[in-house]
Design a protein around this motif. Structure first.
Motif, PDB file in Angstrom:
ATOM      1  N   CYS A  21      39.240 -38.045 -27.018  1.00 26.13           N
ATOM      2  CA  CYS A  21      39.889 -37.317 -26.358  1.00 26.13           C
ATOM      3  C   CYS A  21      39.973 -37.747 -25.034  1.00 26.13           C
ATOM      4  N   ILE A  22      40.722 -37.774 -24.395  1.00 22.60           N
ATOM      5  CA  ILE A  22      40.645 -37.758 -22.744  1.00 22.60           C
ATOM      6  C   ILE A  22      41.187 -36.602 -22.472  1.00 22.60           C
ATOM      7  N   GLY A  23      41.729 -35.977 -23.129  1.00 24.65           N
ATOM      8  CA  GLY A  23      41.829 -34.533 -21.803  1.00 24.65           C
ATOM      9  C   GLY A  23      43.432 -34.051 -21.587  1.00 24.65           C
ATOM     10  N   THR A  74      38.038 -32.342 -22.997  1.00 26.70           N
ATOM     11  CA  THR A  74      38.957 -32.705 -24.472  1.00 26.70           C
ATOM     12  C   THR A  74      39.521 -31.215 -25.087  1.00 26.70           C
ATOM     13  N   ALA A  75      40.280 -30.955 -26.307  1.00 27.59           N
ATOM     14  CA  ALA A  75      40.750 -30.361 -26.971  1.00 27.59           C
ATOM     15  C   ALA A  75      40.473 -30.498 -27.987  1.00 27.59           C
ATOM     16  N   TYR A  76      40.217 -29.192 -28.790  1.00 27.46           N
ATOM     17  CA  TYR A  76      39.519 -29.283 -30.186  1.00 27.46           C
ATOM     18  C   TYR A  76      40.762 -28.266 -30.773  1.00 27.46           C
ATOM     19  N   GLU A 118      51.160 -37.934 -31.705  1.00 27.14           N
ATOM     20  CA  GLU A 118      51.674 -38.109 -30.360  1.00 27.14           C
ATOM     21  C   GLU A 118      49.958 -38.906 -29.153  1.00 27.14           C
ATOM     22  N   CYS A 119      49.410 -38.666 -30.512  1.00 25.36           N
ATOM     23  CA  CYS A 119      48.158 -38.635 -29.003  1.00 25.36           C
ATOM     24  C   CYS A 119      48.010 -39.853 -28.347  1.00 25.36           C
ATOM     25  N   PRO A 120      47.837 -40.417 -27.251  1.00 23.18           N
ATOM     26  CA  PRO A 120      47.846 -41.560 -26.937  1.00 23.18           C
ATOM     27  C   PRO A 120      46.388 -42.155 -27.155  1.00 23.18           C
ATOM     28  N   VAL A 121      45.580 -41.641 -27.418  1.00 26.97           N
ATOM     29  CA  VAL A 121      44.520 -42.826 -27.805  1.00 26.97           C
ATOM     30  C   VAL A 121      43.931 -42.003 -29.452  1.00 26.97           C
ATOM     31  N   GLU A 122      44.944 -41.453 -30.452  1.00 27.35           N
ATOM     32  CA  GLU A 122      44.803 -41.574 -32.059  1.00 27.35           C
ATOM     33  C   GLU A 122      43.490 -40.388 -31.639  1.00 27.35           C
ATOM     34  N   ALA A 123      43.296 -39.408 -31.202  1.00 31.55           N
ATOM     35  CA  ALA A 123      41.394 -38.989 -31.161  1.00 31.55           C
ATOM     36  C   ALA A 123      42.390 -37.986 -32.639  1.00 31.55           C
ATOM     37  N   ILE A 124      43.028 -37.759 -32.890  1.00 28.75           N
ATOM     38  CA  ILE A 124      43.846 -35.956 -33.688  1.00 28.75           C
ATOM     39  C   ILE A 124      43.727 -37.246 -35.429  1.00 28.75           C
TER      40      ILE A 124
END
Ligand code: SF4
Length: 76
Positions: free
Chosen positions: A22-24, A44-46, A66-72
């Motif tokens: 996550c890049i926040g 970051t988000a959580y 839609e997360c730009p860095v596929e962190a979800i």
């Protein structure tokens, strides 16, 4: 792709999570404010609450897509 072994400690237990890529950017908090929020330092988000109905599941899936860095992730 999000990795559950890199899950942030702040996530509540359950299917959806944010990992350490996550890049926040805040996009997920905007898309699914009932489920995602930013840490106090905004780094970051959580996931603070897992989705409890179809509408919340839908917005969580949108946030994941839609997360730009596929962190979800969703391991449910
Ligand atoms: S959309 Fe992705 S990168 Fe942006 S805050 Fe949410 S998890 Fe982090």
């Amino acid at each position: 792709m999000a990795m559950k072994e890199n899950k942030l400690a702040e996530n509540v237990d359950g299917a959806y999570y944010v990992d350490d890529d996550c890049i926040g950017c805040r996009l997920c908090e905007g898309n699914a404010p009932k489920n995602f929020k930013m840490k106090d330092d905004d780094s970051t988000a959580y996931v603070f609450k897992q989705p409890e109905n179809e509408k919340e599941k839908h917005v969580c899936e949108n946030a994941l897509d839609e997360c730009p860095v596929e962190a979800i992730g969703n391991d449910g």
